[in-house]
Design a protein around this motif. Structure first.
Motif, PDB file in Angstrom:
ATOM      1  N   CYS A 180      11.410  -1.102  10.691  1.00 50.92           N
ATOM      2  CA  CYS A 180      11.303   0.247  10.134  1.00 50.92           C
ATOM      3  C   CYS A 180      12.586   0.637   9.416  1.00 50.92           C
ATOM      4  O   CYS A 180      13.560  -0.120   9.398  1.00 50.92           O
ATOM      5  CB  CYS A 180      11.010   1.252  11.248  1.00 50.92           C
ATOM      6  N   GLY A 181      12.595   1.801   8.835  1.00 50.30           N
ATOM      7  CA  GLY A 181      13.809   2.290   8.203  1.00 50.30           C
ATOM      8  C   GLY A 181      13.528   3.485   7.307  1.00 50.30           C
ATOM      9  O   GLY A 181      12.386   3.945   7.210  1.00 50.30           O
ATOM     10  N   MET A 182      14.610   3.950   6.674  1.00 48.62           N
ATOM     11  CA  MET A 182      14.465   5.041   5.709  1.00 48.62           C
ATOM     12  C   MET A 182      14.163   4.424   4.339  1.00 48.62           C
ATOM     13  O   MET A 182      14.841   3.482   3.910  1.00 48.62           O
ATOM     14  CB  MET A 182      15.762   5.870   5.634  1.00 48.62           C
ATOM     15  N   TYR A 217      -1.297 -12.114   4.931  1.00 48.33           N
ATOM     16  CA  TYR A 217      -1.409 -13.584   4.865  1.00 48.33           C
ATOM     17  C   TYR A 217      -0.038 -14.223   4.638  1.00 48.33           C
ATOM     18  O   TYR A 217       0.737 -13.765   3.808  1.00 48.33           O
ATOM     19  CB  TYR A 217      -2.320 -13.975   3.700  1.00 48.33           C
ATOM     20  N   ARG A 218       0.220 -15.273   5.402  1.00 48.83           N
ATOM     21  CA  ARG A 218       1.419 -16.076   5.150  1.00 48.83           C
ATOM     22  C   ARG A 218       1.132 -17.520   5.510  1.00 48.83           C
ATOM     23  O   ARG A 218       0.350 -17.786   6.439  1.00 48.83           O
ATOM     24  CB  ARG A 218       2.611 -15.574   5.979  1.00 48.83           C
ATOM     25  N   ILE A 219       1.778 -18.455   4.795  1.00 47.27           N
ATOM     26  CA  ILE A 219       1.587 -19.876   5.098  1.00 47.27           C
ATOM     27  C   ILE A 219       2.333 -20.183   6.394  1.00 47.27           C
ATOM     28  O   ILE A 219       3.531 -20.452   6.385  1.00 47.27           O
ATOM     29  CB  ILE A 219       2.115 -20.752   3.949  1.00 47.27           C
ATOM     30  N   VAL A 254       0.840  -1.208   0.000  1.00 48.61           N
ATOM     31  CA  VAL A 254       0.000   0.000   0.000  1.00 48.61           C
ATOM     32  C   VAL A 254       0.878   1.262   0.000  1.00 48.61           C
ATOM     33  O   VAL A 254       0.443   2.324  -0.450  1.00 48.61           O
ATOM     34  CB  VAL A 254      -1.005  -0.014   1.174  1.00 48.61           C
ATOM     35  N   GLN A 255       2.135   1.133   0.474  1.00 45.08           N
ATOM     36  CA  GLN A 255       3.097   2.242   0.278  1.00 45.08           C
ATOM     37  C   GLN A 255       3.175   2.566  -1.210  1.00 45.08           C
ATOM     38  O   GLN A 255       3.090   3.729  -1.613  1.00 45.08           O
ATOM     39  CB  GLN A 255       4.500   1.835   0.728  1.00 45.08           C
ATOM     40  N   ILE A 256       3.378   1.507  -2.005  1.00 47.90           N
ATOM     41  CA  ILE A 256       3.556   1.681  -3.449  1.00 47.90           C
ATOM     42  C   ILE A 256       2.289   2.285  -4.069  1.00 47.90           C
ATOM     43  O   ILE A 256       2.343   3.263  -4.813  1.00 47.90           O
ATOM     44  CB  ILE A 256       3.868   0.322  -4.117  1.00 47.90           C
ATOM     45  N   TYR A 291      17.687  -5.706   8.554  1.00 41.60           N
ATOM     46  CA  TYR A 291      17.674  -5.634   7.098  1.00 41.60           C
ATOM     47  C   TYR A 291      16.256  -5.802   6.559  1.00 41.60           C
ATOM     48  O   TYR A 291      15.544  -6.744   6.917  1.00 41.60           O
ATOM     49  CB  TYR A 291      18.565  -6.723   6.483  1.00 41.60           C
ATOM     50  N   PHE A 292      15.835  -4.870   5.743  1.00 47.17           N
ATOM     51  CA  PHE A 292      14.640  -5.042   4.901  1.00 47.17           C
ATOM     52  C   PHE A 292      15.013  -4.529   3.520  1.00 47.17           C
ATOM     53  O   PHE A 292      15.726  -3.519   3.406  1.00 47.17           O
ATOM     54  CB  PHE A 292      13.445  -4.243   5.439  1.00 47.17           C
ATOM     55  N   PRO A 293      14.565  -5.192   2.466  1.00 48.21           N
ATOM     56  CA  PRO A 293      14.959  -4.767   1.121  1.00 48.21           C
ATOM     57  C   PRO A 293      14.481  -3.355   0.788  1.00 48.21           C
ATOM     58  O   PRO A 293      15.110  -2.657  -0.015  1.00 48.21           O
ATOM     59  CB  PRO A 293      14.277  -5.788   0.203  1.00 48.21           C
ATOM     60  N   PHE A 294      13.368  -2.934   1.412  1.00 51.74           N
ATOM     61  CA  PHE A 294      12.741  -1.662   1.015  1.00 51.74           C
ATOM     62  C   PHE A 294      13.172  -0.473   1.872  1.00 51.74           C
ATOM     63  O   PHE A 294      12.655   0.628   1.705  1.00 51.74           O
ATOM     64  CB  PHE A 294      11.216  -1.795   1.012  1.00 51.74           C
ATOM     65  N   THR A 295      14.086  -0.700   2.809  1.00 48.78           N
ATOM     66  CA  THR A 295      14.582   0.424   3.614  1.00 48.78           C
ATOM     67  C   THR A 295      16.098   0.364   3.734  1.00 48.78           C
ATOM     68  O   THR A 295      16.699  -0.713   3.710  1.00 48.78           O
ATOM     69  CB  THR A 295      13.972   0.396   5.041  1.00 48.78           C
ATOM     70  N   GLU A 296      16.710   1.522   3.866  1.00 51.87           N
ATOM     71  CA  GLU A 296      18.162   1.603   4.068  1.00 51.87           C
ATOM     72  C   GLU A 296      18.494   2.934   4.716  1.00 51.87           C
ATOM     73  O   GLU A 296      18.248   3.961   4.099  1.00 51.87           O
ATOM     74  CB  GLU A 296      18.891   1.435   2.739  1.00 51.87           C
ATOM     75  N   PHE A 301      10.505   7.837   5.689  1.00 52.43           N
ATOM     76  CA  PHE A 301      10.680   6.629   6.498  1.00 52.43           C
ATOM     77  C   PHE A 301       9.402   5.809   6.468  1.00 52.43           C
ATOM     78  O   PHE A 301       8.332   6.316   6.079  1.00 52.43           O
ATOM     79  CB  PHE A 301      11.096   6.964   7.936  1.00 52.43           C
ATOM     80  N   ALA A 302       9.559   4.553   6.861  1.00 56.42           N
ATOM     81  CA  ALA A 302       8.407   3.645   6.863  1.00 56.42           C
ATOM     82  C   ALA A 302       8.560   2.678   8.025  1.00 56.42           C
ATOM     83  O   ALA A 302       9.660   2.501   8.562  1.00 56.42           O
ATOM     84  CB  ALA A 302       8.329   2.879   5.545  1.00 56.42           C
ATOM     85  N   TRP A 303       7.444   2.129   8.429  1.00 56.69           N
ATOM     86  CA  TRP A 303       7.509   1.054   9.422  1.00 56.69           C
ATOM     87  C   TRP A 303       6.345   0.101   9.219  1.00 56.69           C
ATOM     88  O   TRP A 303       5.356   0.448   8.571  1.00 56.69           O
ATOM     89  CB  TRP A 303       7.503   1.619  10.840  1.00 56.69           C
ATOM     90  N   GLY A 304       6.513  -1.102   9.764  1.00 57.19           N
ATOM     91  CA  GLY A 304       5.437  -2.083   9.694  1.00 57.19           C
ATOM     92  C   GLY A 304       5.366  -2.804  11.028  1.00 57.19           C
ATOM     93  O   GLY A 304       6.387  -3.143  11.620  1.00 57.19           O
TER      94      GLY A 304
HETATM   95  N1  DAH Z   1       6.859  -5.450   5.695  1.00 56.63           N
HETATM   96  C1  DAH Z   1       7.685  -5.901   6.793  1.00 56.63           C
HETATM   97  C2  DAH Z   1       7.215  -7.246   7.266  1.00 56.63           C
HETATM   98  O1  DAH Z   1       6.123  -7.634   6.999  1.00 56.63           O
HETATM   99  C3  DAH Z   1       7.594  -4.928   7.941  1.00 56.63           C
HETATM  100  C4  DAH Z   1       8.238  -3.632   7.619  1.00 56.63           C
HETATM  101  C5  DAH Z   1       9.560  -3.402   7.933  1.00 56.63           C
HETATM  102  C6  DAH Z   1       7.538  -2.629   6.992  1.00 56.63           C
HETATM  103  C7  DAH Z   1      10.191  -2.221   7.664  1.00 56.63           C
HETATM  104  C8  DAH Z   1       8.146  -1.423   6.693  1.00 56.63           C
HETATM  105  C9  DAH Z   1       9.471  -1.240   7.026  1.00 56.63           C
HETATM  106  O2  DAH Z   1       7.518  -0.421   6.113  1.00 56.63           O
HETATM  107  O3  DAH Z   1      10.078  -0.061   6.737  1.00 56.63           O
HETATM  108  O4  DAH Z   1       7.964  -7.935   7.907  1.00 56.63           O
END
Ligand code: DAH
Length: 358
Positions: A288-290, A199-201, A178-180, A253-258, A309-312
């Protein structure tokens, strides 16, 4: 003379017999009105001899006074009677039980979503939503998780049947797509929170195949990690309703933040209960991250001009934490007894100004 006495007797009897204020008014008009019977007699005085007129007039005036008095007395009695009748009609039996309480309950997950969105709304965030069924681009590729990326395996994705072109839709594994979608929908700045199902298995004591997350995204000029820390610190304090919450940002580490971080909050587990805020233990609550420049580029935003920045965060677990609910799976059993115990009153909307959970 006789006539006046007779008239008076008759009028007094009629006044006494008048059953309503309207009927009494009709009697008044009939006796003392412009064409009333006493008034008519008064008019006749002019044609009488002086002596006779004097005594007749005196008699007539006394009669007139007595009739007027009787009218006033009767009016008072009727008014009192009318008031009594009205009071009796409007009587409220305060010993009756109040209207029964509504039976429905708000699920703790819904309640916690309302609490979280209330906190972020007060900080100027708006709520965004997206579809549960996603495509590969929004769930992965645009978030800097290309097809061969190992992070895809970690997500244990539910896929829908393959389409003729070989692509497969999927159940979103996180709220990050939903960020995208939000960044595609309009130009920056962005300031959104995204609650929703994911959802995840995965299914065991602490995981259910469907669970809830809330995502946050801020894109603006000159945004830095200090904004991220301040926002999340303010959120934790408001959500857990304590003066102070110790926080620890662990590099991750998350691919979408640095850079990326995982956030732990301080807690105290002594005494068989978890107390959030201070203490010697830590509890992980979110990632979270930038926002990674590649994510901004994927939606056509210039990373040299805009940052963010973003977080989940998982909602179910922090609902369990805050409200002392021991078993995650019970969340989705639809057991009415459970809901009556852990659910919330429908009208107890969380309001920051009134104490979030009261
Ligand atoms: N999408 C990640 C998860 O489900 C959580 C997350 C991590 C969301 C860092 C973010 C972020 O927006 O910046 O594990």
């Amino acid at each position: 003379m006789q006539d006046v006495t007779k008239l008076e007797t008759e009028l007094l009897a009629r006044i006494e017999a008048a059953a309503t204020l309207d009927a009494l008014e009709a009697e008044r008009v009939g006796a003392l009105g412009r064409k009333g019977r006493i008034t008519e007699l008064m008019k006749g005085l002019g044609g009488m001899e002086a002596e006779a007129r004097k005594s007749f007039a005196a008699e007539l005036n006394r009669t007139k006074d007595r009739v007027a008095d009787a009218l006033a007395t009767r009016k008072e009695a009727l008014a009192a009677k009318a008031l009594d009748a009205r009071l009796a009609g409007e009587r409220i039996d305060i010993t009756l039980p109040p209207a029964p309480e509504p039976q429905g309950r708000i699920h703790p997950v819904s309640q916690v979503i309302d609490e979280i969105t209330e906190i972020f709304a007060a900080m100027g965030f708006t709520i965004a939503e997206g579809p549960d069924i996603e495509d590969d681009f929004h769930n992965f590729t645009a978030l800097n998780i290309p097809p061969d990326h190992p992070a895809r395996q970690m997500h244990d994705t539910f896929y829908l049947p393959e389409k003729p072109d070989g692509s497969r839709l999927l159940l979103r594994t996180h709220t990050s797509p939903v960020q995208i979608r939000s960044m595609q929908a309009g130009p920056p700045p962005h300031r959104i929170v995204v609650p929703g199902r994911t959802y995840r298995i995965d299914s065991d004591a602490t995981h259910t195949p469907m669970f809830h997350q809330i995502e946050g995204l801020v894109i603006d000029r000159d945004i830095h990690m200090g904004h991220l820390k301040g926002t999340l610190a303010e959120f934790c304090r408001a959500f857990f309703e304590v003066e102070r919450v110790n926080m620890r940002f662990r590099p991750s580490y998350f691919p979408f933040t640095e850079p990326s971080a995982e956030v732990d909050i301080g807690c105290d587990r002594s005494g068989g209960q978890i107390r959030i805020g201070e203490g010697s233990d830590w509890l992980e609550i979110l990632g979270c991250g930038m926002v990674h420049p590649k994510v901004l580029e994927a939606v056509g935003i210039d990373p040299n001009e805009w940052q963010g920045f973003a977080w989940g965060m998982g909602i179910d677990r922090i609902a369990m934490l805050k409200y002392g609910i021991p078993d995650l799976r019970a969340f989705f059993d639809s057991d009415l007894r459970w809901l009556r115990h852990y659910g919330f009153q429908a009208l107890d909307l969380p309001r920051l100004g009134e104490g979030l959970s009261r």
